[in-house]
Design a protein around this motif. Structure first.
Motif, PDB file in Angstrom:
ATOM      1  N   ARG A 252      -9.621  49.272   8.206  1.00 22.25           N
ATOM      2  CA  ARG A 252      -8.875  48.035   8.084  1.00 22.25           C
ATOM      3  C   ARG A 252      -9.703  46.687   8.806  1.00 22.25           C
ATOM      4  O   ARG A 252      -9.397  46.422   9.791  1.00 22.25           O
ATOM      5  CB  ARG A 252      -7.592  48.163   8.816  1.00 22.25           C
ATOM      6  CG  ARG A 252      -6.615  49.227   8.100  1.00 22.25           C
ATOM      7  CD  ARG A 252      -5.250  49.127   8.653  1.00 22.25           C
ATOM      8  NE  ARG A 252      -4.527  47.760   8.649  1.00 22.25           N
ATOM      9  CZ  ARG A 252      -3.657  47.674   9.744  1.00 22.25           C
ATOM     10  NH1 ARG A 252      -3.233  48.562  10.718  1.00 22.25           N
ATOM     11  NH2 ARG A 252      -3.177  46.465   9.886  1.00 22.25           N
TER      12      ARG A 252
ATOM     13  N   VAL B 249      -8.424  43.286  10.525  1.00 21.00           N
ATOM     14  CA  VAL B 249      -7.598  43.535  11.864  1.00 21.00           C
ATOM     15  C   VAL B 249      -8.591  43.253  12.966  1.00 21.00           C
ATOM     16  O   VAL B 249      -9.523  43.977  13.257  1.00 21.00           O
ATOM     17  CB  VAL B 249      -6.976  44.904  12.043  1.00 21.00           C
ATOM     18  CG1 VAL B 249      -6.194  45.279  13.456  1.00 21.00           C
ATOM     19  CG2 VAL B 249      -5.869  45.316  10.923  1.00 21.00           C
TER      20      VAL B 249
ATOM     21  N   ASP C 111      -7.082  43.983  18.245  1.00 22.61           N
ATOM     22  CA  ASP C 111      -5.714  44.612  18.180  1.00 22.61           C
ATOM     23  C   ASP C 111      -6.231  45.962  18.922  1.00 22.61           C
ATOM     24  O   ASP C 111      -7.260  46.801  18.442  1.00 22.61           O
ATOM     25  CB  ASP C 111      -5.464  45.014  16.945  1.00 22.61           C
ATOM     26  CG  ASP C 111      -4.304  46.093  16.692  1.00 22.61           C
ATOM     27  OD1 ASP C 111      -3.163  45.424  16.346  1.00 22.61           O
ATOM     28  OD2 ASP C 111      -4.429  47.073  16.885  1.00 22.61           O
TER      29      ASP C 111
ATOM     30  N   MET D 289      -5.866  49.399  17.076  1.00 22.28           N
ATOM     31  CA  MET D 289      -7.140  49.533  16.174  1.00 22.28           C
ATOM     32  C   MET D 289      -8.187  49.890  16.839  1.00 22.28           C
ATOM     33  O   MET D 289      -8.905  50.946  16.550  1.00 22.28           O
ATOM     34  CB  MET D 289      -7.440  48.346  15.504  1.00 22.28           C
ATOM     35  CG  MET D 289      -8.357  48.662  14.200  1.00 22.28           C
ATOM     36  SD  MET D 289      -7.438  49.597  12.986  1.00 22.28           S
ATOM     37  CE  MET D 289      -8.957  50.245  11.922  1.00 22.28           C
TER      38      MET D 289
END
Length: 183
Positions: free
Chosen positions: A128, A131, A134, A137
């Motif tokens: 991802r 992103v 974060d 993540m």
């Protein structure tokens, strides 16, 4: 007295006349990946390809199709030295999402014991890549890094030691949280 001052003035003038390199802001039309040294290490390329295959196998679907990854050492090349851009970082960048082109920057060269853990972590971001900032993540990518290094036979002990030495650091906390969530 003038004889002693003149050489000092002339040598100072030579320094002034020779100038210094002035860095400028990077124009928007120059891609970041063109400012850094490519990593042309066969082992690193193989690890990258195998890592993407593991990511696809175990963690599909990916946010974008990954067709090409430009692997870079986050150290400026000749072109990059003329611009105010940072060095010695690790990052996954979307170059062209529609074409499936990404750049991965690694803070250290392939000879460094942390190279493969960093590379594996950044491969994780290909799941991802949009992103950013974060910590969930980041934790997931660090767990992926540990798993990928184990599967592909690369030493991850530098990061084990780092997290042991500083268990309250942001990356350590995100890693331990992700480990608990993935059990």
């Amino acid at each position: 007295m003038i004889r002693h001052v003149l050489p000092a003035i002339l040598s100072g003038g030579a320094l002034i006349m020779s100038g210094c390199v002035t860095q400028k802001s990077k124009p928007a039309n120059i891609p970041f990946h063109t400012l850094y040294r490519p990593i042309n290490d066969a082992g690193a390329q193989q690890f990258l390809e195998q890592g993407i295959a593991v990511l696809r196998r175990d963690d599909a679907p990916l946010e974008f199709s990954v067709r090409q990854v430009l692997l870079r050492h986050a150290e400026k090349n000749e072109i990059g030295r003329g611009y105010k851009v940072r060095e010695h970082f690790s990052l996954t960048e979307i170059v062209d999402a529609q074409q499936g082109i990404f750049a991965i920057y690694i803070a250290v060269p392939p000879s460094d014991p942390e190279f493969y853990p960093f590379l594996a972590h950044e491969i994780g971001h290909l799941k991802r890549p949009s992103v950013e900032d974060d910590w969930d993540m980041e934790g997931w990518c660090t767990v992926f890094s540990e798993k990928l290094c184990a599967e592909l036979g690369k030493d991850w002990s530098a990061w084990t030691q780092r997290f042991k030495d500083n268990p309250k650091g942001k990356y350590a906390r995100s890693y331990f949280k992700a480990k608990l969530e993935n059990q």
